[in-house]
Design an enzyme around this catalytic site. Sequence first.
Site, short mmCIF file in Angstrom:
data_model
loop_
_atom_site.label_atom_id
_atom_site.label_comp_id
_atom_site.label_asym_id
_atom_site.label_seq_id
_atom_site.Cartn_x
_atom_site.Cartn_y
_atom_site.Cartn_z
N HIS A 34 -53.57 -21.11 -14.96
CA HIS A 34 -54.19 -21.85 -13.86
C HIS A 34 -53.17 -22.69 -13.10
CE1 HIS A 34 -56.29 -25.40 -12.20
NE2 HIS A 34 -57.12 -24.45 -11.77
N SER A 80 -45.90 -33.92 29.33
CA SER A 80 -45.82 -33.70 27.89
C SER A 80 -46.99 -34.46 27.27
CB SER A 80 -44.49 -34.21 27.35
OG SER A 80 -44.44 -34.00 25.97
N TYR A 132 -44.54 -25.12 26.00
CA TYR A 132 -43.83 -25.30 24.72
C TYR A 132 -44.54 -26.31 23.82
CZ TYR A 132 -42.12 -29.67 26.69
OH TYR A 132 -42.06 -30.92 27.24
N MET A 165 -64.79 -20.94 -9.94
CA MET A 165 -66.21 -20.68 -10.16
C MET A 165 -66.41 -20.00 -11.49
SD MET A 165 -67.36 -19.80 -6.36
CE MET A 165 -66.16 -18.54 -6.29
N ARG A 192 -56.55 -7.35 -5.89
CA ARG A 192 -56.69 -8.14 -4.67
C ARG A 192 -55.29 -8.46 -4.18
NH1 ARG A 192 -58.79 -13.49 -7.90
NH2 ARG A 192 -56.85 -13.89 -8.98
N CYS A 234 -45.89 -33.18 22.52
CA CYS A 234 -44.87 -33.78 21.67
C CYS A 234 -45.47 -34.72 20.63
CB CYS A 234 -43.81 -34.48 22.49
SG CYS A 234 -44.46 -35.86 23.45
N LYS A 290 -63.37 -9.57 -4.97
CA LYS A 290 -63.44 -8.81 -6.21
C LYS A 290 -64.34 -7.60 -6.05
CE LYS A 290 -63.13 -10.94 -9.96
NZ LYS A 290 -63.25 -11.93 -10.95
N GLY A 301 -60.20 -19.57 -10.88
CA GLY A 301 -60.79 -20.44 -11.90
C GLY A 301 -61.77 -21.45 -11.35
N ARG A 347 -69.57 -12.17 -12.94
CA ARG A 347 -68.43 -12.93 -12.41
C ARG A 347 -68.57 -13.22 -10.93
NH1 ARG A 347 -63.12 -10.06 -14.77
NH2 ARG A 347 -62.33 -12.15 -14.49
C1 PEP Z 1 -47.59 -39.62 21.33
O1 PEP Z 1 -48.20 -40.63 21.62
O2 PEP Z 1 -48.14 -38.55 21.02
C2 PEP Z 1 -46.12 -39.59 21.31
C3 PEP Z 1 -45.48 -38.49 21.10
O3 PEP Z 1 -45.48 -40.77 21.45
P1 PEP Z 1 -45.38 -41.87 20.29
O4 PEP Z 1 -45.81 -41.23 19.02
O5 PEP Z 1 -43.97 -42.29 20.27
O6 PEP Z 1 -46.31 -42.91 20.78
#
Ligand code: PEP
Length: 873
Positions: A455, A763, A850, A106, A339, A830, A26, A104, A95
């Site tokens: 709000h 992975s 990845y 503060m 803003r 993963c 502000k 809202g 303010r």
């Molecule tokens: C993990 O352990 O991160 C994984 C991807 O395998 P899961 O969740 O199947 O154990």
Amino acid sequence: MVKYVYFFGNGKAEGDGSDKNLLGGKGAGLAEMTNLGIPVPPGFTITTEACIAYQKNKTYPEGMWEQTLEALKKLEETTKKKFGSNENPLLVSVRSGARVSMPGMMDTILNLGLNDETVKGLATSSNNERFAYDSYRRFIQMFSNVVLGVEHSKFEKLISEVKKGKGYSLDTDLTAEDWKGLVEKFKALVQNETGKPFPQDVMEQLKLAINAVFDSWDNQRAKTYRKINKIPDDWGTAVNVVAMVFGNMGNDSGTGVAFTRNPSTGEKEFFGEFLINAQGEDVVAGIRTPEPISRLKDEMPGVFAQLEEVYKKLESHYKDMQDIEFTVERGVLYMLQTRSGKRTARAAVKIAYDMYKEGLIDKKTAVLRVAPEQVDQLLHPMIDPKEKYTPIAKGLPASPGAAVGRVVFTADDAESWAAKGEKVILVRDETSPEDIGGMHAAEGILTATGGMTSHAAVVARGMGKCCIVGCGSIHIDEDEKVFTVGNITVKEGDFITINGSTGEVILGKVKLVDPELSGEFAEILSWADEFRKLGVRTNADTPHDSKVAREFGAEGIGLCRTEHMFFEGDRIDAVREMILADTEEERVKALAKVKPYQKEDFKGIFKAMDGFPVTVRLLDPPLHEFIPHTDEDIQKVANASGIPFDVLKKKRDELHEFNPMLGHRGCRLGITYPEIYEMQVYAIMEAACEVAKEGVKVYPEIMIPLVGHYKELEMLREMTVRVADEVMHKYGITLKYLVGTMIELPRAALTADEIAQYAEFFSFGTNDLTQTTLGLSRDDSGKFLPFYVEKGIYKEDPFVSLDLNGVGQLVEMGVTKGRKTRPDLKTGICGEHGGDPASIFFCHRVGLNYVSCSPYRVPVARLAAAHAALKQQ
Ligand code: PEP
Ligand code: MG
């Protein structure tokens, strides 16, 4: 001497728009507008640094108060009014204003500087006694509530009594004499409640108000808001002390809030609301329902034209959609705030896209304007267009998406029901900042009053929650826990469906469907793809999920969990037969029954991912997960399969483990029962060869889970390569396939150099890696982990956002050590973290190839990966 106070006025400001961290959003906006020559009432900003210093022992840092008094003097000179004068008094607003807006959360105090004497001066100088006493009572009310802790409703009750006694229906019916009388009653109330008279010394008022704003940084609702929005506790809030301008001086005055583009849809239209003869709080608090800004054109054409000029100037100056606040005092326009406006994900996408097309911003900026955390909203459910339904009520569509849930009437109930796993819709007359926790817990929010800037609307949009406001036809009885619409009564616990995109309220459950990418969103994602370095894959184990993920832009599968296929349809019988087998011979026989199923599954997935790599993980969970546990379930399976009850029960007991997650699972199964993994490799490679013959481009990657010692992988790799070669030989083709492993045990990360001798890819299974590094059960820690997060031991749930200091080190080490052995080692993640923006930033930084996440997170990951690359530049 540290500078704690920054003045603005007379077309010049000491700070500017780049000082957001120091002056708050502000304060920086007011300074910048002043410098741009936009009409802003003069004032000064006390910095966030002062707030942080004050928090330490609740005293001002050295020099702050002196600088405040100096700035106040300058303000008096600029306005030609005097603070505390009983002839021509200067009044100010006090303010809060943090770096990012916390709507809202503060405190704000208006009309400060009024007392029994100065009010007379205000009556004379404004030539409007009614206005003067209305302002005074507003001040007492607000100050007493914010600073002295007297409940707001106690004042409202006194006003209601007068109105009732005189037969008035509106506040505007009260006369100068009425307000005068009320001022006396208000003061008596304050004396009664606090044991002290209402403070008459204007300097004391100012000090107390500044303290209250500083203190409000640490009130419960601000803390909760910060936690939800990941705002650091040490940012602090600035305090803006600004000369009052009055929107409540009659019908040529008013106040409003507006957005330079529609914050819900992103359409390029001036969008907002205003109230004639009112002060700013009336609009935001949702007490009176305001009028659309377009009406201002009819009521005050000159002001409207000026406002249009200002908003266009602001938007092209900031090159972003602005959220503005203004007041008109006797036909003169003043800007009180500008803003960058909060917006829904849908609006963020549209505005970024349009502004790029308009030439206002470049592609990189457009991509950075759409927050990865936010686009999740666009991937939220909508009402199935095929559904037929009749709404029972319609309100304002404040935040898009649809939600189904049981009705609750208080924020506390929303939280406690949600904690029990219920999906709830929070239904209230209006929400207040105290409701923030309940709003967060609810699937959606429905309010009876308030406008698009109330709000509820602002907060819900920020949260990406579906929300309807101003649904005037519903009547809520909080005590009875019901709401009625005409002759329909909806009780607590009843299901309703709300559509935040249209404002429709529907009785019962309506079918929701998953969303698709809009053209503009798809385009922004394709721009993101130009910048990102990380690949984005998906975790999927069915052709359907694979297809969805591809449509969202996934470039392959990073994790196909084969065990999910074991449960499908009647194949579980064959799987159970395999588990119950006592000899290898029996097991091989049973596995032969499972294999055709697996092969078909893999063919479906390979086809769906034509042209992209597919990482198939060999069986991971402990075998007991496939057999029933309770006697009742065992009986059912016994009846269905013909396997005797006792046999099943004995096997269940045999397979029982105290710590199954650390038990006989993952590659340990492959080591002890090689025939299981062998069957899977046959199925994968046969499927791959068969679809390859049909012309599908297939890149299988066979992944061995839960490896902790390179010898495990060495053995299993040997088996995999042997089977793969045999299958390819049989089909007479050669396929490019990889063998790799998951890094999901600390020992695997620590010995990644050894393991990489046998792995073409890693992975990171960060679910298990988090579990094993932190020694926290994935399945049980939910009972106490939230407490840890609340106490700040972990900033966030480490199963949601990667614990960078701990688990992150292992990931980084795994990558470095692995690549030392094998420079072209492919690396990915993963675990669930693969879809979390903060974790994706980390993955980019440590150079993974990845990330892999659930199909609906793929767009989030594409965008987060682009942000990571752009921000690193
Ligand atoms: C993990 O352990 O991160 C994984 C991807 O395998 P899961 O969740 O199947 O154990
Ligand atoms: Mg795992």
